[in-house]
Design an enzyme around this catalytic site. Structure first.
Site, PDB file in Angstrom:
ATOM      1  CD  GLU A   1      86.371 -24.433 -11.187  1.00  0.00           C
ATOM      2  OE1 GLU A   1      86.029 -23.393 -10.614  1.00  0.00           O
ATOM      3  OE2 GLU A   1      87.480 -24.973 -11.013  1.00  0.00           O
TER       4      GLU A   1
ATOM      5  CB  SER B   1      85.062 -23.849   9.605  1.00  0.00           C
ATOM      6  OG  SER B   1      86.453 -23.749   9.744  1.00  0.00           O
TER       7      SER B   1
ATOM      8  CB  ILE C   1      80.969 -21.507  10.419  1.00  0.00           C
ATOM      9  CG1 ILE C   1      81.179 -22.803  11.180  1.00  0.00           C
ATOM     10  CG2 ILE C   1      80.291 -20.478  11.326  1.00  0.00           C
ATOM     11  CD1 ILE C   1      82.364 -22.783  12.058  1.00  0.00           C
TER      12      ILE C   1
ATOM     13  CG  HIS D   1      82.163 -16.934  10.463  1.00  0.00           C
ATOM     14  ND1 HIS D   1      82.543 -17.685  11.543  1.00  0.00           N
ATOM     15  CD2 HIS D   1      82.958 -17.311   9.429  1.00  0.00           C
ATOM     16  CE1 HIS D   1      83.538 -18.497  11.165  1.00  0.00           C
ATOM     17  NE2 HIS D   1      83.801 -18.298   9.900  1.00  0.00           N
TER      18      HIS D   1
ATOM     19  CB  VAL E   1      90.774 -18.416 -17.774  1.00  0.00           C
ATOM     20  CG1 VAL E   1      91.248 -17.148 -18.480  1.00  0.00           C
ATOM     21  CG2 VAL E   1      89.255 -18.553 -17.859  1.00  0.00           C
TER      22      VAL E   1
HETATM   23  C1  LIG Z   1      90.504 -23.643   6.185  1.00  0.00           C
HETATM   24  C2  LIG Z   1      89.407 -22.698   5.794  1.00  0.00           C
HETATM   25  C3  LIG Z   1      88.332 -22.456   6.656  1.00  0.00           C
HETATM   26  C4  LIG Z   1      87.335 -21.556   6.297  1.00  0.00           C
HETATM   27  N1  LIG Z   1      86.206 -21.446   7.062  1.00  0.00           N
HETATM   28  C5  LIG Z   1      85.214 -20.593   6.684  1.00  0.00           C
HETATM   29  C6  LIG Z   1      83.993 -20.523   7.402  1.00  0.00           C
HETATM   30  O1  LIG Z   1      83.718 -21.306   8.312  1.00  0.00           O
HETATM   31  N2  LIG Z   1      83.093 -19.577   7.056  1.00  0.00           N
HETATM   32  C7  LIG Z   1      83.326 -18.702   6.028  1.00  0.00           C
HETATM   33  O2  LIG Z   1      82.502 -17.825   5.800  1.00  0.00           O
HETATM   34  N3  LIG Z   1      84.436 -18.812   5.267  1.00  0.00           N
HETATM   35  C8  LIG Z   1      85.372 -19.741   5.561  1.00  0.00           C
HETATM   36  N4  LIG Z   1      86.481 -19.874   4.797  1.00  0.00           N
HETATM   37  C9  LIG Z   1      86.620 -19.050   3.608  1.00  0.00           C
HETATM   38  C10 LIG Z   1      85.794 -19.582   2.456  1.00  0.00           C
HETATM   39  O3  LIG Z   1      85.944 -20.970   2.318  1.00  0.00           O
HETATM   40  C11 LIG Z   1      86.268 -18.882   1.196  1.00  0.00           C
HETATM   41  O4  LIG Z   1      86.236 -17.486   1.412  1.00  0.00           O
HETATM   42  C12 LIG Z   1      85.390 -19.181  -0.001  1.00  0.00           C
HETATM   43  O5  LIG Z   1      85.224 -20.565  -0.164  1.00  0.00           O
HETATM   44  C13 LIG Z   1      86.031 -18.565  -1.218  1.00  0.00           C
HETATM   45  O6  LIG Z   1      85.267 -18.876  -2.339  1.00  0.00           O
HETATM   46  P1  LIG Z   1      85.793 -18.511  -3.776  1.00  0.00           P
HETATM   47  O7  LIG Z   1      84.709 -18.860  -4.712  1.00  0.00           O
HETATM   48  O8  LIG Z   1      86.303 -17.106  -3.768  1.00  0.00           O
HETATM   49  O9  LIG Z   1      87.096 -19.399  -3.974  1.00  0.00           O
HETATM   50  P2  LIG Z   1      87.246 -20.942  -4.364  1.00  0.00           P
HETATM   51  O10 LIG Z   1      86.276 -21.796  -3.695  1.00  0.00           O
HETATM   52  O11 LIG Z   1      88.685 -21.268  -4.155  1.00  0.00           O
HETATM   53  O12 LIG Z   1      86.906 -20.971  -5.902  1.00  0.00           O
HETATM   54  C14 LIG Z   1      87.755 -20.440  -6.882  1.00  0.00           C
HETATM   55  C15 LIG Z   1      87.591 -21.280  -8.119  1.00  0.00           C
HETATM   56  O13 LIG Z   1      88.311 -20.705  -9.198  1.00  0.00           O
HETATM   57  C16 LIG Z   1      88.798 -21.760  -9.995  1.00  0.00           C
HETATM   58  N5  LIG Z   1      89.893 -21.247 -10.829  1.00  0.00           N
HETATM   59  C17 LIG Z   1      91.116 -20.862 -10.423  1.00  0.00           C
HETATM   60  N6  LIG Z   1      91.859 -20.494 -11.476  1.00  0.00           N
HETATM   61  C18 LIG Z   1      91.082 -20.636 -12.575  1.00  0.00           C
HETATM   62  C19 LIG Z   1      91.302 -20.440 -13.964  1.00  0.00           C
HETATM   63  N7  LIG Z   1      92.477 -20.018 -14.439  1.00  0.00           N
HETATM   64  N8  LIG Z   1      90.284 -20.695 -14.829  1.00  0.00           N
HETATM   65  C20 LIG Z   1      89.084 -21.144 -14.369  1.00  0.00           C
HETATM   66  N9  LIG Z   1      88.851 -21.363 -13.055  1.00  0.00           N
HETATM   67  C21 LIG Z   1      89.824 -21.113 -12.165  1.00  0.00           C
HETATM   68  C22 LIG Z   1      89.246 -22.775  -8.965  1.00  0.00           C
HETATM   69  O14 LIG Z   1      89.390 -24.068  -9.524  1.00  0.00           O
HETATM   70  C23 LIG Z   1      88.148 -22.684  -7.937  1.00  0.00           C
HETATM   71  O15 LIG Z   1      87.115 -23.627  -8.159  1.00  0.00           O
HETATM   72  C24 LIG Z   1      87.460 -20.815   5.092  1.00  0.00           C
HETATM   73  C25 LIG Z   1      88.523 -21.081   4.220  1.00  0.00           C
HETATM   74  C26 LIG Z   1      89.457 -22.053   4.544  1.00  0.00           C
HETATM   75  C27 LIG Z   1      90.519 -22.406   3.549  1.00  0.00           C
END
Ligand SMILES: Cc1cc2nc3c(=O)[nH]c(=O)nc-3n(C[C@H](O)[C@H](O)[C@H](O)COP(=O)(O)OP(=O)(O)OC[C@H]3O[C@@H](n4cnc5c(N)ncnc54)[C@H](O)[C@@H]3O)c2cc1C
Length: 478
Positions: free
Chosen positions: A31, A45, A47, A49, A172
């Site tokens: 990370e 949010s 939630i 869903h 990375v």
């Molecule tokens: C405004 C908003 C409202 C939302 N509301 C909802 C909701 O109510 N319900 C729902 O189901 N979903 C919701 N979502 C969507 C949900 O939050 C995301 O789909 C989910 O958090 C994505 O998770 P992730 O692990 O893919 O991404 P992230 O949480 O963004 O994690 C990606 C990680 O990768 C790391 N990273 C990036 N580049 C590198 C690198 N080069 N090397 C190492 N690490 C790296 C980052 O630091 C980060 O920690 C919402 C999103 C937003 C922005």
């Protein structure tokens, strides 16, 4: 050489780590930030869903329904605060009712349990603070609210207990194909692995492009929120949406799992993927829009604004696939909403893709699959007294707004993913999340961090790398 490296410690990476930790595999999660849940997972949010929004037949639709079911089970098992409160989509005029009918058809096709349309009166019986424009509402009883930070931590902690290695502050920076796998570069050394899960959220296209031809692009869209004090927390009992627009599900009004009221988000395309600023324009839009559905919200009770950035891709659906020409390199990308809801199902899909790529998934004999932590404020008086008698640290309140004790902060510091900052303590046990937003407990938490890590107070961070709070110690000019 490791079996799997997961890039990214958001909810998707953490859920994948948890899922893979069932199997006899060597797994590490890299990370780039100093903690888990620092990307979209930190600001959303919250939630889970119900699943009527995604187009039937899409990957989002299938994984939302399955993920919500799994999320409920996981939150129960891993002691993550959650509540199945249900949701309403409010049609604010007669012409909007066909939108509810379309969502109802979607919901039935996507297998959402109990979804139905309510008359204006039936909806007002459930939510008396809905406004005079209400025409009808779509009710989905299975929608749930959750604490996304603790959800991610619980998955990561459990994965670590089952042998996964977590490496914060490991961005990375490059990936090369080597015999039998990949070599990943970070500023803290290189790692070799047979397979990679790309769960890098907003940066997942950059990571993909390190090993394969570009095949998708992330189109970041910011969402701003108003978080209101608990005095407004009972304004609604369910999540209230308005009819969706081309920009998404629109502005919602929701109780939070900790008893506050959350209002937002808007949706604005942004170029800078790190731009989580908030401003009068965005929050003004959020407030005006919310008042159309629930006119009596008292925004004077606002305690914080924040923003998160969605990582939707130009393909319009989740991208869960092996990158072309890169065996064992799996993209878990384009995970906009409902990514939080779908995460456990995304993780199971990822395990299946790794197996298809040739990784043997043999279940371990022992898999630790429970977790519990002390939540002092929710104990009965007798339970509190017994706990304090056993361990007086639980008798010293650190955060007065949320009644979080020294014992709970200490537990967080000793947990498998120890907090690197003041905000990280908040994400683990709630100290600083109340009305005063850490005005009282911040200095005490800072002291506890300094003592635990044997650092000077000036070295303690508010949140991510470089967010120092103090510039010099009294009597010492630096
Ligand atoms: C405004 C908003 C409202 C939302 N509301 C909802 C909701 O109510 N319900 C729902 O189901 N979903 C919701 N979502 C969507 C949900 O939050 C995301 O789909 C989910 O958090 C994505 O998770 P992730 O692990 O893919 O991404 P992230 O949480 O963004 O994690 C990606 C990680 O990768 C790391 N990273 C990036 N580049 C590198 C690198 N080069 N090397 C190492 N690490 C790296 C980052 O630091 C980060 O920690 C919402 C999103 C937003 C922005």
């Amino acid at each position: 050489m490791l079996d799997v490296i997961i890039i990214g410690g958001g909810i998707v990476g953490a859920a994948a780590a948890y899922e893979l930790s069932r199997y006899a595999l060597s797994v590490a999660l890299l990370e780039r930030e100093n903690d888990v849940a620092m990307g979209a997972t930190k600001a959303n949010s919250a939630i889970i869903h119900a699943g009527y929004s995604p187009e039937p037949g899409s990957c989002m639709a299938r994984l939302n329904a399955e993920g919500s079911r799994l999320a409920k089970e996981l939150c129960g098992k891993l002691d993550v605060p959650h509540r199945q409160c249900g949701s309403l989509v409010a049609a604010l005029s007669e012409p909007e009712i066909p939108v509810l009918e379309r969502l109802l058809r979607n919901g039935r096709e996507n297998g959402v349990p109990g979804v139905r349309i309510l008359s204006r009166d039936a909806a007002l019986d459930m939510e008396p603070n809905l406004g005079p424009d209400l025409a009808a509402a779509l009710y989905a009883p299975s929608a749930m609210i959750v604490d996304p930070w603790e959800y991610t931590l619980a998955l990561m902690e459990t994965a670590i207990r089952n042998g996964v290695s977590f490496k914060p502050d490991h961005a990375v920076t490059g990936i090369r194909k080597i015999g039998g796998g990949y070599r990943l570069d970070t500023a803290r050394g290189a790692f070799e692995t047979r397979c990679v899960l790309n769960a890098a959220g907003l940066y997942s296209d950059d990571i993909h492009n390190m090993v394969a031809e570009p095949s998708f692009r992330i189109q970041p869209a910011k969402g701003e929120y108003c978080l209101l004090d608990k005095s407004e927390g009972a304004r609604v009992s369910r999540v209230i949406f308005q009819c969706p627009t081309a920009a998404g599900k629109g502005v919602l009004i929701a109780p939070t799992i900790h008893g506050n009221l959350l209002v937002g988000p808007n949706s604005e395309p942004v170029r800078d993927r790190g731009d989580v600023s908030t401003g009068a324009e965005g929050t003004g839009f959020v407030m005006r829009t919310a008042l159309k559905a629930v006119p009596d919200i008292d925004f004077r009770a606002n305690i914080r604004h924040f923003a998160g950035i969605r990582a939707r891709s130009d393909r319009g659906d989740f991208i869960l696939e092996e990158a072309e020409g890169a065996k064992g390199f799996i993209d878990l990308a384009g995970i906009g909403s409902p990514g939080l809801s779908a995460a456990p199902a995304i993780a199971k899909t990822a395990a299946g893709l790794l197996e298809n790529a040739g990784l043997a998934l043999r279940e371990k004999e022992r898999f630790h699959d429970t977790r519990q932590r002390v939540r002092f404020a929710s104990l009965t008086p007798a339970e509190k007294a017994a706990l304090v008698a056993r361990d007086p640290a639980y008798g010293r309140v650190v955060c007065r707004c949320e009644t979080v004790t020294e014992g709970e902060v200490r537990d967080a510091l000793r947990s498998p993913v120890p907090p690197p900052s003041i905000n990280a303590v908040k994400r683990r046990c709630g100290a600083g999340s109340g009305r005063c937003q850490s005005g009282f407990c911040g200095p005490r938490v800072l002291d506890m961090l300094a003592e635990h890590y044997r650092r000077r107070p000036v070295e303690i961070l508010q949140d991510g790398a470089g967010t120092f709070i103090l510039t010099s110690e009294m009597g010492r000019n630096e």
